[in-house]
Design a protein around this motif. Sequence first.
Motif, PDB file in Angstrom:
ATOM      1  N   GLU A  16      -0.443 -15.769   6.355  1.00 47.07           N
ATOM      2  CA  GLU A  16       0.038 -14.401   6.387  1.00 47.07           C
ATOM      3  C   GLU A  16      -0.457 -13.732   5.110  1.00 47.07           C
ATOM      4  O   GLU A  16      -0.211 -14.230   4.003  1.00 47.07           O
ATOM      5  N   VAL A  17      -1.166 -12.618   5.265  1.00 49.00           N
ATOM      6  CA  VAL A  17      -1.705 -11.871   4.133  1.00 49.00           C
ATOM      7  C   VAL A  17      -0.883 -10.601   3.959  1.00 49.00           C
ATOM      8  O   VAL A  17      -0.848  -9.750   4.855  1.00 49.00           O
ATOM      9  N   VAL A  18      -0.188 -10.480   2.839  1.00 48.71           N
ATOM     10  CA  VAL A  18       0.657  -9.319   2.558  1.00 48.71           C
ATOM     11  C   VAL A  18       0.054  -8.547   1.389  1.00 48.71           C
ATOM     12  O   VAL A  18      -0.212  -9.121   0.324  1.00 48.71           O
ATOM     13  N   THR A  19      -0.178  -7.259   1.600  1.00 44.53           N
ATOM     14  CA  THR A  19      -0.772  -6.401   0.583  1.00 44.53           C
ATOM     15  C   THR A  19       0.207  -5.310   0.174  1.00 44.53           C
ATOM     16  O   THR A  19       0.755  -4.615   1.045  1.00 44.53           O
ATOM     17  N   LEU A  20       0.454  -5.180  -1.121  1.00 43.78           N
ATOM     18  CA  LEU A  20       1.264  -4.095  -1.675  1.00 43.78           C
ATOM     19  C   LEU A  20       0.315  -3.090  -2.313  1.00 43.78           C
ATOM     20  O   LEU A  20      -0.502  -3.464  -3.172  1.00 43.78           O
ATOM     21  N   GLN A  21       0.400  -1.832  -1.903  1.00 43.32           N
ATOM     22  CA  GLN A  21      -0.505  -0.809  -2.401  1.00 43.32           C
ATOM     23  C   GLN A  21       0.263   0.324  -3.089  1.00 43.32           C
ATOM     24  O   GLN A  21       1.323   0.749  -2.612  1.00 43.32           O
ATOM     25  N   ASP A  22      -0.293   0.780  -4.195  1.00 40.97           N
ATOM     26  CA  ASP A  22       0.202   1.946  -4.925  1.00 40.97           C
ATOM     27  C   ASP A  22       1.673   1.820  -5.299  1.00 40.97           C
ATOM     28  O   ASP A  22       2.437   2.783  -5.208  1.00 40.97           O
ATOM     29  N   PHE A  23       2.094   0.621  -5.720  1.00 47.04           N
ATOM     30  CA  PHE A  23       3.462   0.422  -6.215  1.00 47.04           C
ATOM     31  C   PHE A  23       3.533   0.849  -7.679  1.00 47.04           C
ATOM     32  O   PHE A  23       2.630   0.579  -8.465  1.00 47.04           O
ATOM     33  N   LYS A  24       4.634   1.496  -8.020  1.00 46.75           N
ATOM     34  CA  LYS A  24       4.924   1.846  -9.405  1.00 46.75           C
ATOM     35  C   LYS A  24       6.020   0.903  -9.917  1.00 46.75           C
ATOM     36  O   LYS A  24       6.660   0.182  -9.156  1.00 46.75           O
ATOM     37  N   TRP A  25       6.240   0.941 -11.228  1.00 45.40           N
ATOM     38  CA  TRP A  25       7.224   0.019 -11.801  1.00 45.40           C
ATOM     39  C   TRP A  25       8.609   0.241 -11.205  1.00 45.40           C
ATOM     40  O   TRP A  25       9.357  -0.720 -10.964  1.00 45.40           O
ATOM     41  N   HIS A  26       8.940   1.509 -10.921  1.00 43.17           N
ATOM     42  CA  HIS A  26      10.277   1.780 -10.384  1.00 43.17           C
ATOM     43  C   HIS A  26      10.412   1.312  -8.935  1.00 43.17           C
ATOM     44  O   HIS A  26      11.521   1.071  -8.453  1.00 43.17           O
ATOM     45  N   ASP A  27       9.280   1.182  -8.217  1.00 46.25           N
ATOM     46  CA  ASP A  27       9.339   0.648  -6.851  1.00 46.25           C
ATOM     47  C   ASP A  27       9.855  -0.784  -6.849  1.00 46.25           C
ATOM     48  O   ASP A  27      10.628  -1.180  -5.968  1.00 46.25           O
ATOM     49  N   PHE A  28       9.428  -1.564  -7.818  1.00 40.92           N
ATOM     50  CA  PHE A  28       9.881  -2.952  -7.888  1.00 40.92           C
ATOM     51  C   PHE A  28      11.358  -3.037  -8.222  1.00 40.92           C
ATOM     52  O   PHE A  28      12.082  -3.890  -7.690  1.00 40.92           O
ATOM     53  N   ILE A  29      11.823  -2.151  -9.106  1.00 35.43           N
ATOM     54  CA  ILE A  29      13.243  -2.160  -9.452  1.00 35.43           C
ATOM     55  C   ILE A  29      14.093  -1.800  -8.235  1.00 35.43           C
ATOM     56  O   ILE A  29      15.100  -2.451  -7.929  1.00 35.43           O
ATOM     57  N   LEU A  30      13.673  -0.767  -7.498  1.00 36.53           N
ATOM     58  CA  LEU A  30      14.453  -0.297  -6.358  1.00 36.53           C
ATOM     59  C   LEU A  30      14.341  -1.207  -5.134  1.00 36.53           C
ATOM     60  O   LEU A  30      15.254  -1.258  -4.309  1.00 36.53           O
ATOM     61  N   LYS A  31      13.225  -1.913  -5.015  1.00 37.73           N
ATOM     62  CA  LYS A  31      12.964  -2.681  -3.793  1.00 37.73           C
ATOM     63  C   LYS A  31      12.884  -4.180  -4.030  1.00 37.73           C
ATOM     64  O   LYS A  31      12.515  -4.933  -3.118  1.00 37.73           O
ATOM     65  N   LEU A  32      13.245  -4.621  -5.232  1.00 37.87           N
ATOM     66  CA  LEU A  32      13.120  -6.038  -5.555  1.00 37.87           C
ATOM     67  C   LEU A  32      13.944  -6.908  -4.623  1.00 37.87           C
ATOM     68  O   LEU A  32      13.498  -7.988  -4.203  1.00 37.87           O
ATOM     69  N   HIS A  33      15.138  -6.439  -4.262  1.00 37.98           N
ATOM     70  CA  HIS A  33      15.993  -7.245  -3.386  1.00 37.98           C
ATOM     71  C   HIS A  33      15.335  -7.473  -2.030  1.00 37.98           C
ATOM     72  O   HIS A  33      15.518  -8.527  -1.411  1.00 37.98           O
TER      73      HIS A  33
END
Length: 341
Positions: A265-282
């Motif tokens: 399975e190949v998963v690609t994350l595109q155009d993430f900002k630092w706050h995206d990881f904080i909000l979506k880490l869970h």
Amino acid sequence: MAMVSMSKPSFSQQPLPHDLAGTSTSRGRDLVFIVNPRGANGRTGREWKKLLPYLRFRLGTHCNISESLTSGPSHAIDITREAIREGADAVVAVGGDGTLHEVVNGFFWGGKPVSKHDSKVPGTTSLGLIPLGTGSDFARTFGWSNDPVDAIERIVKGSTSRIDVGVITKEGADSHYFINVADIHLSAKAGYHASKYKRFGNLCYVIGALQAFFGHHNQDLRIRINDGEWELYPKVTALCVGNAQFFGGGMRITPNAHPSSGNFEVVTLQDFKWHDFILKLHRLYNGTHLSINNVLSRSAFSIEVEEVMGSDSVFVQSDGEYLGFLPRKFAILPSVISMIC
């Protein structure tokens, strides 16, 4: 887990398992246990010493047990290759994903599976795992607990299943193998930094991620799936090639992957900002991130990845081990190893 408090019957009360108590075979199973005594800041070595008497008791007199302690990087690779050539029935990695990674690489030599000295047929030695490391992410895909006693019971039972392994190639370089997850760019950079802080346990992944964010820039990548046409993927934050589901201390990054599927399975994350990881880490941890915008999941038996600008700045790692920079090709080797499960 403290091995001295195992909730098991006393040795004098516990019978040998049925498949080990009989004498129908002329020789015992030859089992080689490869231990990284410095793993998990020394915890692996300490717990292994406590575990070994119980292991010897459970395997009884009908198994020949060899204990090999690694002395440094890549030592487990050499031990594994020699054990296979000498005809071991199973090589068991005792430790974390790093030890397992080296043992898996020891199953191969010169781009081919290793075979016994007296046989040209590979694949007769099984792979086992007693998870005693920092992350033990590979075990999570199978739902295995961190209780090493459960792992011993799997070894006692001896049931095996064929599993896939990924191979990573680069022109002019040796092939490299992985069993869990290979990843590119931010996550690989985070893993590179996290490896310096293993003494802090799972906190090392948080520290590594924070360091990776400093100076990070999303990159345009060229990607080719299953030997098809090259495609441009703009602003890639991270790309993960999953043979199994978890990495980074429990993050379910490739939730549809399984080592017996015959595909990554190949998963690609595109155009993430630092706050995206904080909000979506869970969501990254519970595996529900595939429905997020700018997250793409694909099934593939091979994938090639290269930088558009060719600046040698995009990190690559596999099973938490740093490999360098792009370009790389990742390909599946279906059912190539028999694993005790």
